[in-house]
Design an enzyme around this catalytic site. Structure first.
Site, PDB file in Angstrom:
ATOM      1  N   CYS A 130       1.268  -1.264  -0.585  1.00  0.00           N
ATOM      2  CA  CYS A 130      -0.161  -0.288  -0.192  1.00  0.00           C
ATOM      3  C   CYS A 130       0.444   1.319  -0.010  1.00  0.00           C
ATOM      4  CB  CYS A 130      -0.656  -0.262   0.824  1.00  0.00           C
ATOM      5  SG  CYS A 130      -1.497   1.525   1.544  1.00  0.00           S
TER       6      CYS A 130
ATOM      7  N   CYS B  64       0.260   3.948   2.619  1.00  0.00           N
ATOM      8  CA  CYS B  64       0.755   2.905   3.946  1.00  0.00           C
ATOM      9  C   CYS B  64       2.442   3.500   4.021  1.00  0.00           C
ATOM     10  CB  CYS B  64       0.079   1.384   3.948  1.00  0.00           C
ATOM     11  SG  CYS B  64      -1.438   0.756   4.046  1.00  0.00           S
TER      12      CYS B  64
END
Length: 111
Positions: free
Chosen positions: A6, A9
């Site tokens: 991600c 993230c």
């Protein structure tokens, strides 16, 4: 909660590392990879990532989903560290480190 795959993230991880350094000795960051701990993520109601939860004295005091601007993250954490004593220092402590290999989240059992 986050995942290695991600991009938001990974970006938030860099921001959190920077903010934690500013409050060294008062803030601990735990990261849970939802790809490896999907049952924990589901039991905690994490439906989107990154999902950040801020606890103070064992109680959830703030949470957010997504990757806000660095100043927003800084302000959220600064609001919670006011009045906190420094964490006790142990030999070999660093800002971030991997969990022990035998660590299992509460509520889950090792197979």
């Amino acid at each position: 909660m986050a995942a290695d795959r991600c991009p938001p993230c990974r970006k938030l991880s860099l921001i959190l590392d920077k903010v934690v350094l500013e409050h060294q000795g008062k803030v601990l960051v735990g990261r849970i990879n939802v790809d490896k701990s999907s049952k924990l993520a589901a039991s905690e109601g994490a439906s989107s990532i990154p999902d950040v939860r801020i606890y103070r004295e064992g109680k959830l005091v703030d949470k957010f989903v997504g990757c806000p601007e660095e100043n927003d993250v800084r302000e959220r954490i600064a609001a919670q560290v006011k009045g906190l004593p420094e964490l006790p220092k142990k030999a070999g402590d660093s800002v971030t480190k991997p969990m022990a290999k035998d660590w299992v989240p509460s509520g889950l059992k090792r197979r």
